[in-house]
Motif scaffolding. Structure first.
Motif, PDB file in Angstrom:
ATOM      1  N   GLY A   1      17.723  37.927 -18.573  1.00  0.00           N
ATOM      2  CA  GLY A   1      18.596  38.607 -17.622  1.00  0.00           C
ATOM      3  C   GLY A   1      18.753  37.869 -16.307  1.00  0.00           C
ATOM      4  N   ARG A   2      18.126  36.732 -16.177  1.00  0.00           N
ATOM      5  CA  ARG A   2      18.255  35.956 -14.919  1.00  0.00           C
ATOM      6  C   ARG A   2      18.836  34.582 -15.256  1.00  0.00           C
ATOM      7  NH1 ARG A   2      15.239  38.330 -10.300  1.00  0.00           N
ATOM      8  NH2 ARG A   2      14.974  40.442 -11.076  1.00  0.00           N
ATOM      9  N   GLU A   3      19.794  34.160 -14.443  1.00  0.00           N
ATOM     10  CA  GLU A   3      20.437  32.875 -14.727  1.00  0.00           C
ATOM     11  C   GLU A   3      19.553  31.693 -14.341  1.00  0.00           C
ATOM     12  OE1 GLU A   3      24.244  32.737 -12.887  1.00  0.00           O
ATOM     13  OE2 GLU A   3      24.956  34.491 -14.010  1.00  0.00           O
ATOM     14  N   ASN A   4      18.977  31.810 -13.144  1.00  0.00           N
ATOM     15  CA  ASN A   4      18.208  30.661 -12.626  1.00  0.00           C
ATOM     16  C   ASN A   4      16.853  30.527 -13.310  1.00  0.00           C
ATOM     17  OD1 ASN A   4      20.294  30.381 -10.872  1.00  0.00           O
ATOM     18  ND2 ASN A   4      19.259  31.553  -9.242  1.00  0.00           N
ATOM     19  N   ARG A   5      16.349  29.321 -13.270  1.00  0.00           N
ATOM     20  CA  ARG A   5      14.971  29.109 -13.720  1.00  0.00           C
ATOM     21  C   ARG A   5      14.042  29.303 -12.532  1.00  0.00           C
ATOM     22  NH1 ARG A   5      14.199  27.028 -18.695  1.00  0.00           N
ATOM     23  NH2 ARG A   5      12.159  26.162 -18.240  1.00  0.00           N
ATOM     24  N   TYR A   6      12.812  29.716 -12.817  1.00  0.00           N
ATOM     25  CA  TYR A   6      11.846  29.958 -11.740  1.00  0.00           C
ATOM     26  C   TYR A   6      10.791  28.866 -11.749  1.00  0.00           C
ATOM     27  CZ  TYR A   6      13.903  34.556 -11.252  1.00  0.00           C
ATOM     28  OH  TYR A   6      14.775  35.582 -11.017  1.00  0.00           O
ATOM     29  N   THR A   7      10.397  28.457 -10.551  1.00  0.00           N
ATOM     30  CA  THR A   7       9.363  27.426 -10.444  1.00  0.00           C
ATOM     31  C   THR A   7       8.018  28.103 -10.167  1.00  0.00           C
ATOM     32  OG1 THR A   7      11.012  25.986  -9.468  1.00  0.00           O
ATOM     33  CG2 THR A   7       8.702  25.297  -9.232  1.00  0.00           C
ATOM     34  N   VAL A   8       6.991  27.680 -10.911  1.00  0.00           N
ATOM     35  CA  VAL A   8       5.662  28.285 -10.722  1.00  0.00           C
ATOM     36  C   VAL A   8       5.088  27.791  -9.387  1.00  0.00           C
ATOM     37  CG1 VAL A   8       3.325  28.521 -11.647  1.00  0.00           C
ATOM     38  CG2 VAL A   8       5.271  28.386 -13.212  1.00  0.00           C
ATOM     39  N   CYS A   9       4.830  28.747  -8.466  1.00  0.00           N
ATOM     40  CA  CYS A   9       4.335  28.359  -7.136  1.00  0.00           C
ATOM     41  C   CYS A   9       2.870  28.734  -6.944  1.00  0.00           C
ATOM     42  CB  CYS A   9       5.172  29.031  -6.056  1.00  0.00           C
ATOM     43  SG  CYS A   9       5.043  30.817  -6.113  1.00  0.00           S
ATOM     44  N   GLY A  10       2.332  29.570  -7.829  1.00  0.00           N
ATOM     45  CA  GLY A  10       0.928  29.974  -7.648  1.00  0.00           C
ATOM     46  C   GLY A  10       0.342  30.536  -8.936  1.00  0.00           C
ATOM     47  N   ILE A  11      -0.992  30.409  -9.050  1.00  0.00           N
ATOM     48  CA  ILE A  11      -1.706  30.982 -10.213  1.00  0.00           C
ATOM     49  C   ILE A  11      -2.865  31.807  -9.674  1.00  0.00           C
ATOM     50  CG2 ILE A  11      -3.116  30.420 -12.250  1.00  0.00           C
ATOM     51  CD1 ILE A  11      -1.223  27.976 -12.624  1.00  0.00           C
ATOM     52  N   TYR A  12      -3.006  33.028 -10.189  1.00  0.00           N
ATOM     53  CA  TYR A  12      -4.039  33.935  -9.674  1.00  0.00           C
ATOM     54  C   TYR A  12      -4.788  34.590 -10.824  1.00  0.00           C
ATOM     55  CZ  TYR A  12      -0.369  37.256 -10.863  1.00  0.00           C
ATOM     56  OH  TYR A  12       0.602  37.955 -11.549  1.00  0.00           O
ATOM     57  N   SER A  13      -5.988  35.114 -10.507  1.00  0.00           N
ATOM     58  CA  SER A  13      -6.774  35.844 -11.514  1.00  0.00           C
ATOM     59  C   SER A  13      -6.274  37.279 -11.575  1.00  0.00           C
ATOM     60  CB  SER A  13      -8.242  35.888 -11.110  1.00  0.00           C
ATOM     61  OG  SER A  13      -8.770  34.628 -11.128  1.00  0.00           O
ATOM     62  N   ASP A  14      -6.225  37.817 -12.779  1.00  0.00           N
ATOM     63  CA  ASP A  14      -5.808  39.216 -12.904  1.00  0.00           C
ATOM     64  C   ASP A  14      -6.441  39.799 -14.158  1.00  0.00           C
ATOM     65  OD1 ASP A  14      -4.613  41.617 -12.629  1.00  0.00           O
ATOM     66  OD2 ASP A  14      -2.559  40.920 -12.902  1.00  0.00           O
TER      67      ASP A  14
ATOM     68  N   LYS B   1       8.333  45.312 -13.485  1.00  0.00           N
ATOM     69  CA  LYS B   1       9.446  45.284 -14.435  1.00  0.00           C
ATOM     70  C   LYS B   1       9.037  44.385 -15.586  1.00  0.00           C
ATOM     71  CE  LYS B   1      14.324  44.589 -14.354  1.00  0.00           C
ATOM     72  NZ  LYS B   1      15.201  43.578 -14.416  1.00  0.00           N
ATOM     73  N   ARG B   2       9.504  44.707 -16.795  1.00  0.00           N
ATOM     74  CA  ARG B   2       9.177  43.842 -17.913  1.00  0.00           C
ATOM     75  C   ARG B   2      10.280  42.812 -18.134  1.00  0.00           C
ATOM     76  NH1 ARG B   2       5.562  43.861 -21.793  1.00  0.00           N
ATOM     77  NH2 ARG B   2       4.856  45.996 -21.668  1.00  0.00           N
ATOM     78  N   PHE B   3       9.870  41.586 -18.362  1.00  0.00           N
ATOM     79  CA  PHE B   3      10.814  40.512 -18.639  1.00  0.00           C
ATOM     80  C   PHE B   3      10.418  39.829 -19.933  1.00  0.00           C
ATOM     81  CE2 PHE B   3      11.064  40.798 -14.027  1.00  0.00           C
ATOM     82  CZ  PHE B   3      12.421  40.674 -13.782  1.00  0.00           C
ATOM     83  N   LYS B   4      11.399  39.147 -20.504  1.00  0.00           N
ATOM     84  CA  LYS B   4      11.062  38.263 -21.615  1.00  0.00           C
ATOM     85  C   LYS B   4      11.109  36.858 -21.055  1.00  0.00           C
ATOM     86  CE  LYS B   4      12.889  40.865 -25.490  1.00  0.00           C
ATOM     87  NZ  LYS B   4      14.009  40.932 -26.402  1.00  0.00           N
ATOM     88  N   ALA B   5      10.033  36.148 -21.266  1.00  0.00           N
ATOM     89  CA  ALA B   5       9.991  34.772 -20.755  1.00  0.00           C
ATOM     90  C   ALA B   5      10.293  33.833 -21.915  1.00  0.00           C
ATOM     91  CB  ALA B   5       8.630  34.475 -20.180  1.00  0.00           C
ATOM     92  N   GLY B   6      11.181  32.880 -21.683  1.00  0.00           N
ATOM     93  CA  GLY B   6      11.520  31.911 -22.735  1.00  0.00           C
ATOM     94  C   GLY B   6      10.478  30.820 -22.804  1.00  0.00           C
ATOM     95  N   LEU B   7       9.969  30.586 -23.994  1.00  0.00           N
ATOM     96  CA  LEU B   7       8.947  29.548 -24.144  1.00  0.00           C
ATOM     97  C   LEU B   7       9.600  28.228 -24.554  1.00  0.00           C
ATOM     98  CD1 LEU B   7       6.155  31.518 -26.028  1.00  0.00           C
ATOM     99  CD2 LEU B   7       6.426  31.176 -23.585  1.00  0.00           C
ATOM    100  N   SER B   8       8.856  27.167 -24.406  1.00  0.00           N
ATOM    101  CA  SER B   8       9.411  25.841 -24.696  1.00  0.00           C
ATOM    102  C   SER B   8       9.801  25.689 -26.170  1.00  0.00           C
ATOM    103  CB  SER B   8       8.411  24.761 -24.289  1.00  0.00           C
ATOM    104  OG  SER B   8       7.181  25.051 -24.876  1.00  0.00           O
TER     105      SER B   8
ATOM    106  N   ASP C   1       5.868  23.814 -12.709  1.00  0.00           N
ATOM    107  CA  ASP C   1       6.617  23.921 -13.960  1.00  0.00           C
ATOM    108  C   ASP C   1       7.670  25.016 -13.778  1.00  0.00           C
ATOM    109  OD1 ASP C   1       5.155  22.000 -15.176  1.00  0.00           O
ATOM    110  OD2 ASP C   1       3.733  23.375 -16.135  1.00  0.00           O
ATOM    111  N   SER C   2       8.651  25.026 -14.662  1.00  0.00           N
ATOM    112  CA  SER C   2       9.674  26.070 -14.502  1.00  0.00           C
ATOM    113  C   SER C   2       9.734  26.953 -15.756  1.00  0.00           C
ATOM    114  CB  SER C   2      11.023  25.445 -14.208  1.00  0.00           C
ATOM    115  OG  SER C   2      11.452  24.706 -15.318  1.00  0.00           O
ATOM    116  N   ILE C   3      10.284  28.132 -15.573  1.00  0.00           N
ATOM    117  CA  ILE C   3      10.317  29.133 -16.643  1.00  0.00           C
ATOM    118  C   ILE C   3      11.622  29.926 -16.521  1.00  0.00           C
ATOM    119  CG2 ILE C   3       8.968  30.731 -15.183  1.00  0.00           C
ATOM    120  CD1 ILE C   3       7.785  31.948 -17.659  1.00  0.00           C
ATOM    121  N   SER C   4      12.178  30.333 -17.669  1.00  0.00           N
ATOM    122  CA  SER C   4      13.391  31.173 -17.592  1.00  0.00           C
ATOM    123  C   SER C   4      13.019  32.602 -17.967  1.00  0.00           C
ATOM    124  CB  SER C   4      14.457  30.635 -18.551  1.00  0.00           C
ATOM    125  OG  SER C   4      13.999  30.765 -19.877  1.00  0.00           O
ATOM    126  N   LEU C   5      13.669  33.558 -17.322  1.00  0.00           N
ATOM    127  CA  LEU C   5      13.395  34.973 -17.591  1.00  0.00           C
ATOM    128  C   LEU C   5      14.657  35.647 -18.094  1.00  0.00           C
ATOM    129  CD1 LEU C   5      11.316  35.961 -14.423  1.00  0.00           C
ATOM    130  CD2 LEU C   5      10.455  35.350 -16.667  1.00  0.00           C
TER     131      LEU C   5
END
Lengths: 246, 756
Positions: B533-546, B471-478, B527-531
């Motif tokens: 259409g979603r109320e809650n903020r998300y916490t970054v739990c992992g980073i992977y290569s893609d 799904k495509r989201f818009k992520a809010g930047l600082s 760190d946290s990020i907002s997306l």
């Protein structure tokens, strides 16, 4: 006669003890002594190859002790010649190359190539090895090779020539040939100081210094060598040495 | 006096032939590898740039499946001065099952294959002469160059699309999709054929932009998303296309570079040792030169001159060899990207690299020559020659060479086998399963996904499966702006990718980011990020290569029940990862389920085939490099062992002569040498194998991290590491020892009677 080399109060490693002597312009002097007396050590220290613990060496009133390696190298190139007992030639070069080798290290030699080549030819002719130019060092006799080494030591026209047992590795006839070369150079004005074990060789020198336990214990003045008095000089030298316990 | 100087150097080289030849070989091999690396590097970078320039590759493109409104895009482009040109390209996505190329079915092909027509403004498809293909006759097709060798097709053969037949008129270079890492391939047809065949596939769009300044790509991407323009697919930038193009061949060059540096270091070490041996042998000569008044400068000039000549001979031979070897290695590059016309620049850089190699070697020689200072003129006065160094150092160097060779040879193979391993895909953003089913955007995407899920649920051969919805989201930047991201929703613990840091998201408020996205957003673990259409903020739990879908992706945790209620319009595509029970024939299972999945509008892929298709070219290139590395290493090994063994025998000459005088035969002496050296060689080989497994990880890691795949577990090619390389090294070492020990035959018993 003017002093060319002056050795004052020279000591080294418990081998040499307060050695004092002068070498005059145009002289040919032999240093004799039993094995372990310190003859070679004395030669290394007065020629700038080694540094004495005490005392000084003056070449034409200039201090040799305390000079840097490069300064000493320059001095050995232009003012001092060397003849080794083992000849120490460069095996990769022929006789001609070996004789001209010291000129390689000098600017003057590189600039005035012809002059040095002419000098090499003259020296070789004078010492009777002019035919050997392109021979390898392994293709000539010991006497011939040592004469080539004398030519090498003289190519830069040094004031002073040191020789460490120059006839030590040679038979009698080769030894005579080499001594003839030294006498010839000396007659032409080169001052020579040689270390030798051979009393016959020493008897041809103007003066003989006797070294024992690191100190000069005797001196014999013989004057300039004349061929006809060879036997008498040899006898005199032998007797003198016997008197010193040789 | 120059001729004496030249004579001295010439004679020295002649009298020490072996040492001189070895110095030349060391320099030549090092120069060859360094020169080759640079030749390939400049060919690749020059060719890719030239191809992309000629084809006018778009700076930013958005893929889209579904309806588009061209006026909207036109208005958007008109409002942004940075956009110099734009176009919408059509791509007719065809089912691989209906494609037959030169008589071979493309059903097993993992790429999205489709038809297109030549573009009008930019993003041109080029001929093999790198010219824009303008005249496309009806009934003819141009095939992507990467399929030429893979399917062994030639001009005149036929491409079948179901019942339709098109004659292959030539091959094309596609600056965007040339690389096997790009997931789609475009076949070029005439407008008439495209329109006629339109019914056979599903039409997708590439909305492409050329910008006046590439630095404003992020800005345009965000503006595009904010404008609500068609965005039902991944977005790709110029840099990513270039990266994909450079990747497959770039890896080969990376490996070559790594090996070149290692070989150069070994060569410098050996040449240094040779010089030290030579100086030690020449103590008396050096002393004599000093005694007769030749200063350090003059003596240094003699030795330096000799090595200057030898290294120059080596560099010239190495340079020529590099030019010759680069031909077959760059053949693939030439075919993929065309010939870079600037041959002079390429050779100039290679020449500079070879010069730098020679400079490194000469610098080491210059430093070693400082040891001359230690030799005094007194050495010349001493009667006996100075004894040469201890043999232990020579044995140590033989051991080092054996160890280094055993370590170095398998590295390219390790990388190749790591790429070939199904686990490797988990470092590139793909889950490791047996089968992957991709459901593309369509009217009833979620319904199809659910039906497939139910079918898998009932299949007794299926061990486990998971559904991931993108799904495509818009992520809010600082800074208050937004950024478009593609997020995969589902259970990410079932077929996990490998995480560089942290773990997969398990809770609804956790998010994992691809390293490229994390980098762009400036976010790290916790760190946290907002997306949108979603109320809650998300916490970054992992980073992977893609590297899939533009490389900027995210993963969110979601239960299956939650996924099922997602409306179609929200979803871009879905993926089902499936693992089958042990003993199941994967190919047969795929065939059995092929028709059903096709009906659902999905593509089914065997992960092993996917790996082969994507990394096949890279693995093939690495195999070629592996060959060069093995040969170069074995040549160096043979040379080192032969030389040092000669030196060992020479050092023991008197002892050996005495042995002969006492009745030992040459054969017995040589046997004793072989027997005595064997345990030493075996230990060195074992150490090399151990290092290869332990340090190889680091070495391969350095290379593979350039792909964006860090922190991976590498796969050892067991046969190569534990059998072929050790046996070859052992064989070459003993051949060299046998060669070196031949010197024993030349030693005569009477030599023992001579005074040393």
């Amino acid at each position: 006669m003017a002093t060319i080399l002056s050795v004052k109060d020279l000591s080294k490693n418990q081998i040499l003890h307060n050695v004092d002597f002068d070498l005059h312009q145009g002289e040919m002097v032999a240093i004799m002594g039993p094995s372990g007396a310190g003859k070679s050590t004395l030669l290394y220290n007065i020629s700038g190859m080694d540094e004495p613990d005490q005392g000084e060496v003056l070449l034409d009133d200039r201090r040799l002790t305390g000079l840097s390696e490069e300064e000493k190298a320059r001095l050995r190139l232009y003012e001092i010649g060397f003849v080794f007992q083992q000849m120490n030639t460069i095996a990769n070069l022929d006789i001609w190359g070996n004789i001209l080798l010291p000129a390689l290290g000098s600017k003057d030699g590189r600039k005035n190539k012809r002059v040095y080549e002419e000098r090499a030819k003259k020296l070789m002719k004078a010492l009777g090895i002019e035919e050997l130019s392109h021979r390898k060092v392994t293709e000539v006799s010991g006497g011939q090779l040592q004469r080539a080494c004398i030519c090498r030591s003289m190519i830069m026209s040094p004031k002073l020539l040191f020789a460490d047992e120059p006839t030590g590795a040679l038979n009698r006839s080769a030894s005579d040939e080499v001594m003839e070369s030294f006498l010839k150079l000396n007659r032409e004005g080169t001052t020579i100081l040689m270390v030798t074990h051979d009393s016959l060789v020493a008897s041809r020198c103007d003066r003989v210094l006797y070294l024992l336990d690191g100190a000069i214990r005797g001196e014999l003045s013989l004057g300039k060598f004349e061929a006809e008095e060879g036997k008498r000089r040899a006898e005199r030298t032998r007797k003198w040495l016997e008197g010193l316990g040789w | 006096m120059n001729e004496i100087y030249v004579e001295l150097v010439k004679n020295d080289i002649r009298d020490h032939k072996l040492m001189s030849v070895v110095t030349v070989i060391f320099t030549a091999v090092s120069a060859m590898l360094v020169g080759l690396t640079i030749l390939l590097f400049t060919s690749l970078s020059g060719s890719i740039d030239q191809l992309m320039e000629k084809a006018k590759t778009p700076d930013f493109l958005q893929m889209h499946a579904g309806e588009i409104n061209v006026e909207q895009i036109e208005a958007f482009a008109g409002n942004h001065d940075e956009i110099t040109k734009w176009q919408v390209c059509r791509f007719l996505n065809l089912n691989n099952g209906m494609l037959t190329l030169g008589g071979q079915s493309l059903s097993g092909n993992t790429q999205d294959n489709g038809l297109c027509v030549q573009n009008e403004e930019f993003d041109w498809l080029l001929s093999m002469d790198n010219e824009i293909i303008r005249q496309i006759q009806e009934g003819e097709v141009y095939v992507p160059i990467c399929y030429k060798d893979e399917y062994g097709v030639s001009v005149g053969q036929i491409l079948e699309i179901g019942e339709e037949k098109l004659r292959i008129a030539g091959f094309l270079r596609d600056s965007q999709m040339n690389s096997m890492m790009a997931s789609s391939k475009r076949f070029l047809v005439s407008e008439a054929d495209y329109d006629r065949l339109r019914e056979l596939g599903e039409e997708e769009y590439l909305i492409e932009f050329l910008l006046s300044d590439r630095d404003c790509i992020t800005q345009i991407t965000t503006a595009y998303l904010d404008a609500g323009l068609p965005d039902n697919g991944p977005a790709v930038t110029y840099d990513l296309i270039r990266f994909m193009n450079a990747l497959s061949d770039g890896l080969m060059i990376w490996v070559l570079f790594f090996v070149s540096v290692m070989i150069l270091l070994i060569s410098i070490l050996c040449i240094r040792f040779l010089l030290m041996t030579s100086l030690s042998r020449s103590q008396v000569e050096i002393g004599t030169l000093k005694a007769i008044g030749i200063g350090m400068k003059g003596i240094r000039r003699i030795y330096f001159g000799k090595y200057l000549i030898l290294t120059l001979i080596g560099a010239v031979s190495g340079g020529i060899a590099a030019a010759l070897v680069s031909e077959p290695l760059s053949a693939g590059l030439r075919e993929m990207y065309g010939v870079d016309s600037d041959v002079a620049t390429r050779y100039l850089f290679a020449l500079l690299a070879v010069a730098a190699t020679v400079a490194c070697i000469l610098l080491s020689i210059h430093r070693t020559l400082n040891k001359l200072k230690r030799t005094t003129a007194l050495a010349a006065m001493r009667e006996s020659r100075v004894r040469q160094g201890d043999n232990r150092l020579r044995y140590l160097l033989i051991g080092l060479a054996v160890c280094a060779c055993t370590f170095l040879c398998p590295v390219p193979r390790h990388i190749a086998s790591t790429l070939a391993s199904p686990d490797f895909v988990t470092y590139m953003g793909v889950g490791n399963s047996d089968v992957r089913i991709d459901v593309a955007r369509q009217n009833k995407l979620m319904e199809g996904t659910q039906e497939l899920g139910q079918a898998l649920e009932q299949d007794s051969e299926v061990l486990e499966y998971t559904v991931l919805i993108t799904k495509r989201f818009k992520a809010g930047l600082s800074d208050g702006t937004n950024c478009s991201i593609l997020a995969e929703l589902g259970d990410h613990t079932a077929f996990p990718v490998s995480y560089l840091e942290g773990t997969a998201p398990e809770h609804p408020d956790e998010i994992a980011l691809s390293s490229l996205l994390a980098q762009e957003l400036g976010l790290g673990l916790s760190d946290s990020i907002s997306l949108s259409g979603r109320e809650n903020r998300y916490t970054v739990c992992g980073i992977y290569s893609d590297i899939t879908n533009g490389g900027k992706t995210a993963k969110l945790s979601a239960g299956r029940a939650k996924l099922e209620i997602l409306p179609d319009e929200d979803v871009m595509w879905s993926i089902l990862y499936v693992s089958l029970r042990d003993g199941t024939d994967i190919a047969a299972w795929i065939q059995k389920n092929g028709t059903f999945t096709e009906q659902m509008g999905a593509k089914i892929t065997d992960i092993r085939t996917y790996v082969e298709g994507t990394y096949g070219q890279m693995i093939q290139n690495l195999d070629m490099v592996s060959g060069v590395v093995i040969i170069a290493s074995l040549v160096i090994l043979f040379t080192v062992v032969l030389l040092f063994f000669r030196l060992i025998v020479e050092r023991e000459r008197m002892d050996l002569a005495l042995k002969k005088a006492l009745g030992f035969s040459s054969r017995e002496i040589k046997k004793a040498y072989g027997g005595g050296t064997l345990p030493y060689i075996v230990v060195s080989i074992l150490l090399g194998v151990w290092l290869s497994v332990v340090l190889g990880q680091t070495a391969a890691g350095m290379v593979l991290s350039s792909l964006g795949a860090s922190g991976f577990q590498f796969v050892t090619d067991k046969i190569m590491t534990f059998a072929i390389i050790p046996l070859s090294v052992c064989m070459v070492t003993f051949l060299a020892i046998a060669g070196g020990a031949k010197e024993v035959d030349r030693i005569k018993a009477f030599e023992a009677m001579r005074k040393e």
